[in-house]
Design a protein around this motif. Sequence first.
Motif, PDB file in Angstrom:
ATOM      1  N   GLY A  48    -119.457  25.944   9.974  1.00  0.00           N
ATOM      2  CA  GLY A  48    -118.324  25.519   9.167  1.00  0.00           C
ATOM      3  C   GLY A  48    -117.979  24.062   9.423  1.00  0.00           C
ATOM      4  O   GLY A  48    -117.733  23.282   8.484  1.00  0.00           O
ATOM      5  N   ILE A  88    -112.699  26.663   4.509  1.00  0.00           N
ATOM      6  CA  ILE A  88    -113.948  27.258   4.996  1.00  0.00           C
ATOM      7  C   ILE A  88    -113.823  28.774   5.004  1.00  0.00           C
ATOM      8  O   ILE A  88    -112.760  29.319   5.311  1.00  0.00           O
ATOM      9  N   VAL A  95    -121.936  30.996   5.346  1.00  0.00           N
ATOM     10  CA  VAL A  95    -120.758  30.176   5.629  1.00  0.00           C
ATOM     11  C   VAL A  95    -120.601  29.202   4.468  1.00  0.00           C
ATOM     12  O   VAL A  95    -121.586  28.587   4.033  1.00  0.00           O
ATOM     13  N   CYS A  97    -118.080  25.956   2.706  1.00  0.00           N
ATOM     14  CA  CYS A  97    -117.010  24.971   2.894  1.00  0.00           C
ATOM     15  C   CYS A  97    -116.788  24.266   1.565  1.00  0.00           C
ATOM     16  O   CYS A  97    -117.719  23.700   0.989  1.00  0.00           O
TER      17      CYS A  97
END
Length: 211
Positions: A48, A88, A95, A97
């Motif tokens: 992140g 995030i 993941v 963002c």
Amino acid sequence: MINIYYSYLSEGNHESLLRNHLPDFPENYQAKISRFRRWQDAQASVLGRILLFTGLKEAGFLGPADKELKYTSYHKPYFEDHPVQFNISHSGEIVVCALSDEGEIGIDIEIISDILIDDFKFQMTENEWERISTSTNTKNAFFEYWTQKEAVIKAHGHGLTIPLQSFEITDYSTIIQGEKFYLKEINIDKKYQCALSLKTTIKDVVLKHLS
């Protein structure tokens, strides 16, 4: 500018990722990472940060990696006096963002899994639950609403102090405490549902995979 960066977790790359990137961040953050028991949790957090600073660099805002993230009283991270807002999220092996210079932003990603959907009925409005329960694919419909609601409260900034059933998603928008929020579905992986939210109409979104 709305850019979304995403990456997949990788156990094989875990040690090299920590070795090459973790020293770029403050010592208190490094200590936090060392306390994680599961490599997945540690890597999700580090990825992140990597996605965030990659986005800032590519947008022309270098933002030194040793600059401390600040947190609101509702635990939302931010940089003080910075033109770019970010959020995030992670689930399963992904993941993400999201970065924006158009104001507060929220993003949520969820792996589409087999859960007892009825356990979450109280989190939906009557109309939302009607649409979910009558859908030809109730599981996908549920996760679509769930990610939208999570993205909205993250953009709003007050987190779960805003009850999910207190606002209704209609045609990719909703209103919370007199403020209108817009939503957009983000297609990253067919096994996941992802939603983006801002206070402005969402137009062009650039999606970037960081390997």
